[in-house]
Motif scaffolding. Sequence first.
Motif, short mmCIF file in Angstrom:
data_model
loop_
_atom_site.label_atom_id
_atom_site.label_comp_id
_atom_site.label_asym_id
_atom_site.label_seq_id
_atom_site.Cartn_x
_atom_site.Cartn_y
_atom_site.Cartn_z
N UNK A 1 0.85 -1.19 0.00
CA UNK A 1 0.00 0.00 0.00
C UNK A 1 0.89 1.25 0.00
N UNK A 2 0.81 2.04 -1.06
CA UNK A 2 1.56 3.29 -1.12
C UNK A 2 0.80 4.38 -0.35
N UNK A 3 1.51 5.30 0.26
CA UNK A 3 0.83 6.44 0.89
C UNK A 3 0.37 7.44 -0.17
N UNK A 4 -0.39 8.41 0.26
CA UNK A 4 -0.69 9.59 -0.54
C UNK A 4 -0.03 10.78 0.15
N UNK A 5 0.30 11.81 -0.62
CA UNK A 5 0.99 12.96 -0.05
C UNK A 5 0.38 14.27 -0.54
N UNK A 6 0.40 15.26 0.35
CA UNK A 6 0.28 16.65 -0.06
C UNK A 6 1.66 17.26 0.08
N UNK A 7 2.17 17.83 -1.00
CA UNK A 7 3.52 18.38 -1.00
C UNK A 7 3.49 19.81 -1.54
N UNK A 8 4.01 20.74 -0.76
CA UNK A 8 4.09 22.12 -1.21
C UNK A 8 5.19 22.26 -2.25
N UNK A 9 4.87 22.96 -3.34
CA UNK A 9 5.92 23.16 -4.35
C UNK A 9 6.59 24.53 -4.24
N UNK A 10 6.12 25.38 -3.32
CA UNK A 10 6.80 26.63 -3.03
C UNK A 10 6.98 27.51 -4.25
N UNK A 11 8.04 28.30 -4.26
CA UNK A 11 8.38 29.13 -5.41
C UNK A 11 9.22 28.32 -6.38
N UNK A 12 9.21 28.67 -7.68
CA UNK A 12 10.02 27.92 -8.65
C UNK A 12 11.49 27.84 -8.30
#
Length: 260
Positions: A1-12
């Motif tokens: 079972x893989x997790x799910x993620x919320x990941x901030x991508x911030x500024x370029x």
Amino acid sequence: MMPAFFIAHGAPLLAIETNEYTQFLQRLGQTLPRPKAIILFSAHWESTVQKISDVKQYRTIYDFGGFPEALYQIEYPAQGDHQTVKEIQEAFEEQHVSYEIEKNRGLDHGAWVVLRLLYPDADIPVIAMSVNPHLAPEEQYKIGQSLSKLREKGLLIIGSGGTVHNLGAVKMAGNDGNIDEWALRFDEWLARCLTNWDVESLFHYSRLAPAADLAVPPYGKEHFIPIFYAMGAADNEPKAQLMHRSYRYGNLSHSVWQFG
């Protein structure tokens, strides 16, 4: 079972920086089980109908301006995966989620900045997904929920955005380490709700969360809502863990939440 993620991508600029956050994402990519493919909902792809990318190889989109030339030289030539697209279609059809297939769009920086830090070799297939800021949070959650069983097949689901993302409030010229108190209050409220899997409060964040109007301004909520898609994808295993949180430019949050 893989997790799910919320990941901030911030500024370029994250794509060419070395800091606490970029180093965390690099370590995260090295420690996760290798996914069969990645399904990524990006804040920078908005659509009123759910879009699913079905491309052989992505071009790199530079959807920003005024940054150092080095950013425009970066390429992330990830491959798509038609079989995974078919599995997403089947999951959506089973749950009566309307969708359209997109065969031409490349990867925007909401996708490739994060993916390049996690998997620099671009050797894992990617399925890019749009987000719809006009939907109610409950509906965004349900779209993610319809994909929850795909995690059992080795698919990594990511929502890429930012919990506090207000371009009118960031202090790009100053980065002295001070964090605006309102940003902290919002993120701490969010952390309590996520940890307790309090979806009813989360669905009404705009009314209940302190400083919600600053953290998630009406013109910027597309950066917050990927958290609902990612959280919904772990509805069959409702656990949330804050993996990392730091800030740049006074209030721009770099948060990573693991679900499942």
